[in-house]
Design a protein around this motif. Sequence first.
Motif, PDB file in Angstrom:
ATOM      1  N   MET A 197       0.825  -1.206   0.000  1.00  0.00           N
ATOM      2  CA  MET A 197       0.000   0.000   0.000  1.00  0.00           C
ATOM      3  C   MET A 197       0.862   1.259   0.000  1.00  0.00           C
ATOM      4  SD  MET A 197      -3.072  -1.095   2.644  1.00  0.00           S
ATOM      5  CE  MET A 197      -3.987   0.451   2.457  1.00  0.00           C
ATOM      6  N   LEU A 198       1.971   1.207   0.691  1.00  0.00           N
ATOM      7  CA  LEU A 198       2.879   2.362   0.697  1.00  0.00           C
ATOM      8  C   LEU A 198       3.428   2.625  -0.701  1.00  0.00           C
ATOM      9  CD1 LEU A 198       4.738   1.708   4.056  1.00  0.00           C
ATOM     10  CD2 LEU A 198       3.239   3.640   3.554  1.00  0.00           C
ATOM     11  N   GLU A 199       3.709   1.570  -1.438  1.00  0.00           N
ATOM     12  CA  GLU A 199       4.162   1.745  -2.818  1.00  0.00           C
ATOM     13  C   GLU A 199       3.059   2.346  -3.683  1.00  0.00           C
ATOM     14  OE1 GLU A 199       7.248  -2.085  -2.839  1.00  0.00           O
ATOM     15  OE2 GLU A 199       5.295  -2.220  -3.826  1.00  0.00           O
ATOM     16  N   LEU A 200       1.829   1.868  -3.489  1.00  0.00           N
ATOM     17  CA  LEU A 200       0.707   2.412  -4.252  1.00  0.00           C
ATOM     18  C   LEU A 200       0.433   3.858  -3.857  1.00  0.00           C
ATOM     19  CD1 LEU A 200      -1.708  -0.661  -4.113  1.00  0.00           C
ATOM     20  CD2 LEU A 200      -0.060  -0.073  -5.901  1.00  0.00           C
ATOM     21  N   GLY A 201       0.530   4.143  -2.563  1.00  0.00           N
ATOM     22  CA  GLY A 201       0.345   5.515  -2.108  1.00  0.00           C
ATOM     23  C   GLY A 201       1.364   6.461  -2.714  1.00  0.00           C
ATOM     24  N   GLU A 202       2.590   5.990  -2.871  1.00  0.00           N
ATOM     25  CA  GLU A 202       3.617   6.823  -3.499  1.00  0.00           C
ATOM     26  C   GLU A 202       3.259   7.135  -4.946  1.00  0.00           C
ATOM     27  OE1 GLU A 202       8.489   6.821  -4.197  1.00  0.00           O
ATOM     28  OE2 GLU A 202       7.489   5.143  -3.196  1.00  0.00           O
ATOM     29  N   ARG A 203       2.717   6.157  -5.644  1.00  0.00           N
ATOM     30  CA  ARG A 203       2.313   6.391  -7.036  1.00  0.00           C
ATOM     31  C   ARG A 203       1.174   7.389  -7.132  1.00  0.00           C
ATOM     32  NH1 ARG A 203       1.429   2.043 -11.447  1.00  0.00           N
ATOM     33  NH2 ARG A 203       1.022   4.055 -12.412  1.00  0.00           N
ATOM     34  N   LEU A 204       0.288   7.375  -6.133  1.00  0.00           N
ATOM     35  CA  LEU A 204      -0.867   8.268  -6.148  1.00  0.00           C
ATOM     36  C   LEU A 204      -0.596   9.595  -5.448  1.00  0.00           C
ATOM     37  CD1 LEU A 204      -3.610   5.629  -5.277  1.00  0.00           C
ATOM     38  CD2 LEU A 204      -3.421   6.869  -7.449  1.00  0.00           C
ATOM     39  N   ASP A 205       0.610   9.758  -4.907  1.00  0.00           N
ATOM     40  CA  ASP A 205       0.926  10.934  -4.079  1.00  0.00           C
ATOM     41  C   ASP A 205      -0.115  11.064  -2.971  1.00  0.00           C
ATOM     42  OD1 ASP A 205       2.307  13.091  -3.122  1.00  0.00           O
ATOM     43  OD2 ASP A 205       1.652  14.491  -4.676  1.00  0.00           O
ATOM     44  N   ALA A 206      -0.265   9.981  -2.215  1.00  0.00           N
ATOM     45  CA  ALA A 206      -1.271   9.916  -1.163  1.00  0.00           C
ATOM     46  C   ALA A 206      -0.653   9.322   0.099  1.00  0.00           C
ATOM     47  CB  ALA A 206      -2.461   9.063  -1.623  1.00  0.00           C
ATOM     48  N   TRP A 207      -1.301   9.613   1.230  1.00  0.00           N
ATOM     49  CA  TRP A 207      -0.873   9.076   2.511  1.00  0.00           C
ATOM     50  C   TRP A 207      -1.430   7.671   2.702  1.00  0.00           C
ATOM     51  CZ3 TRP A 207       2.492  12.427   4.404  1.00  0.00           C
ATOM     52  CH2 TRP A 207       2.337  13.791   4.129  1.00  0.00           C
ATOM     53  N   VAL A 208      -0.756   6.891   3.508  1.00  0.00           N
ATOM     54  CA  VAL A 208      -1.288   5.629   4.009  1.00  0.00           C
ATOM     55  C   VAL A 208      -1.449   5.812   5.512  1.00  0.00           C
ATOM     56  CG1 VAL A 208      -0.899   3.151   4.302  1.00  0.00           C
ATOM     57  CG2 VAL A 208      -0.173   4.298   2.189  1.00  0.00           C
ATOM     58  N   ILE A 209      -2.709   5.858   5.969  1.00  0.00           N
ATOM     59  CA  ILE A 209      -2.973   6.203   7.363  1.00  0.00           C
ATOM     60  C   ILE A 209      -3.940   5.209   7.995  1.00  0.00           C
ATOM     61  CG2 ILE A 209      -2.503   8.652   7.030  1.00  0.00           C
ATOM     62  CD1 ILE A 209      -5.464   9.183   6.968  1.00  0.00           C
ATOM     63  N   SER A 210      -3.896   5.151   9.304  1.00  0.00           N
ATOM     64  CA  SER A 210      -4.748   4.247  10.071  1.00  0.00           C
ATOM     65  C   SER A 210      -6.071   4.931  10.408  1.00  0.00           C
ATOM     66  CB  SER A 210      -4.029   3.845  11.364  1.00  0.00           C
ATOM     67  OG  SER A 210      -3.812   4.993  12.180  1.00  0.00           O
ATOM     68  N   ASP A 211      -6.955   4.183  11.051  1.00  0.00           N
ATOM     69  CA  ASP A 211      -8.235   4.737  11.470  1.00  0.00           C
ATOM     70  C   ASP A 211      -8.077   5.912  12.428  1.00  0.00           C
ATOM     71  OD1 ASP A 211     -10.264   3.538  10.096  1.00  0.00           O
ATOM     72  OD2 ASP A 211     -10.623   1.955  11.551  1.00  0.00           O
ATOM     73  N   ASP A 212      -6.984   5.933  13.186  1.00  0.00           N
ATOM     74  CA  ASP A 212      -6.747   7.055  14.093  1.00  0.00           C
ATOM     75  C   ASP A 212      -5.837   8.108  13.469  1.00  0.00           C
ATOM     76  OD1 ASP A 212      -4.467   5.533  14.144  1.00  0.00           O
ATOM     77  OD2 ASP A 212      -4.468   5.192  16.308  1.00  0.00           O
ATOM     78  N   ASP A 213      -5.762   8.097  12.124  1.00  0.00           N
ATOM     79  CA  ASP A 213      -5.094   9.144  11.345  1.00  0.00           C
ATOM     80  C   ASP A 213      -3.585   9.197  11.540  1.00  0.00           C
ATOM     81  OD1 ASP A 213      -7.503  10.026  10.180  1.00  0.00           O
ATOM     82  OD2 ASP A 213      -7.959  11.233  11.948  1.00  0.00           O
ATOM     83  N   GLN A 214      -2.986   8.092  11.979  1.00  0.00           N
ATOM     84  CA  GLN A 214      -1.535   8.033  12.075  1.00  0.00           C
ATOM     85  C   GLN A 214      -0.971   7.500  10.766  1.00  0.00           C
ATOM     86  OE1 GLN A 214       0.101   9.357  14.390  1.00  0.00           O
ATOM     87  NE2 GLN A 214      -1.422   9.605  16.005  1.00  0.00           N
ATOM     88  N   PRO A 215       0.028   8.166  10.188  1.00  0.00           N
ATOM     89  CA  PRO A 215       0.573   7.736   8.898  1.00  0.00           C
ATOM     90  C   PRO A 215       1.585   6.604   9.032  1.00  0.00           C
ATOM     91  CG  PRO A 215       1.636   9.763   9.603  1.00  0.00           C
ATOM     92  CD  PRO A 215       0.597   9.451  10.646  1.00  0.00           C
ATOM     93  N   TYR A 216       1.539   5.695   8.066  1.00  0.00           N
ATOM     94  CA  TYR A 216       2.530   4.633   7.973  1.00  0.00           C
ATOM     95  C   TYR A 216       3.636   5.057   7.008  1.00  0.00           C
ATOM     96  CZ  TYR A 216      -0.568   1.429  10.442  1.00  0.00           C
ATOM     97  OH  TYR A 216      -1.358   0.828  11.396  1.00  0.00           O
ATOM     98  N   ARG A 217       4.840   4.618   7.303  1.00  0.00           N
ATOM     99  CA  ARG A 217       5.994   4.888   6.444  1.00  0.00           C
ATOM    100  C   ARG A 217       6.854   3.640   6.350  1.00  0.00           C
ATOM    101  NH1 ARG A 217       7.018  10.599   6.587  1.00  0.00           N
ATOM    102  NH2 ARG A 217       4.960  11.571   6.520  1.00  0.00           N
ATOM    103  N   TRP A 218       7.665   3.590   5.322  1.00  0.00           N
ATOM    104  CA  TRP A 218       8.678   2.541   5.179  1.00  0.00           C
ATOM    105  C   TRP A 218      10.009   3.169   5.529  1.00  0.00           C
ATOM    106  CZ3 TRP A 218       9.256  -2.475   4.956  1.00  0.00           C
ATOM    107  CH2 TRP A 218      10.418  -3.030   4.451  1.00  0.00           C
ATOM    108  N   ASP A 219      10.687   2.638   6.562  1.00  0.00           N
ATOM    109  CA  ASP A 219      11.931   3.268   7.020  1.00  0.00           C
ATOM    110  C   ASP A 219      13.172   2.658   6.376  1.00  0.00           C
ATOM    111  OD1 ASP A 219      12.283   0.827   8.280  1.00  0.00           O
ATOM    112  OD2 ASP A 219      12.516   1.666  10.295  1.00  0.00           O
ATOM    113  N   GLY A 220      12.950   1.823   5.340  1.00  0.00           N
ATOM    114  CA  GLY A 220      14.060   1.172   4.671  1.00  0.00           C
ATOM    115  C   GLY A 220      14.238  -0.264   5.093  1.00  0.00           C
TER     116      GLY A 220
END
Length: 250
Positions: free
Chosen positions: A84-107
């Motif tokens: 989903m993070l890869e797809l979000g990058e393609r869409l220039d969009a956030w990947v967030i949880s129900d409590d609005d916390q964003p997910y990231r890939w730290d490498g």
Amino acid sequence: MGFEIHITRAIRWPESERFPILGHEVEALVAGEPDLTIPPDAPRRADFCYVAWRSGIPKWEHHLLFREGRLSIKHPELEFVRRMLELGERLDAWVISDDDQPYRWDGAEVVVWERDPAAFAQRQLFLTRGRRWGGDNKHAPILPDEWAALVAAQRDFTLLTSVEAALPSGTRSLAVPAIAGWTGHPSGRPVPFSFDEDVIEVRDADEHTERRMVDLATGLAARLVDGEESSPPWPPSATPCRPRRPSRPP
């Protein structure tokens, strides 16, 4: 309801329709990703469809639901959150949880980036005839036609077809469904006035906007209320984040 993860251009996922991912963008995304399909036998509209992900693992497939300007899924494995993070990058969009916390890939792994409480300092104001929450004013709702007629009578209002959005790539103009915009702000930048079921909402309202909302309240036989109890949007450029591992399975 279940815990959901969302691919969205909104800082708060319930506002996804205000900063939408559009249907043709979802179709283009699927066309460019061999592991994604839109099932031909599933319900489909311009603003609604399912997106299936084939993981390559037997009997393991996930479906994203596209609706209300976002792509969502309940309880995905972390491997799919990574996808989903890869797809979000393609869409220039956030990947967030129900409590609005964003997910990231730290490498190395998927992490949750906690938002600093100071990030929720923006002020929301509402025009309402009852409670401020949209859908709670059934006894005396502000109706869409009423709001449209009032806006049409204001010389300092126009219909906006784009708004500024805080996206992973930075702040940029985003095409949106037509929304009323106040053009009389001293900054020279239009202020979006969102119609939400039966209330009018303005995010990050300052004293100039507040005065204009008071004037409009008279024309609607409504009142101005504060939204301090809600969680205003997070400005990513204003507040640092600190990573942590997810405390619960997404």
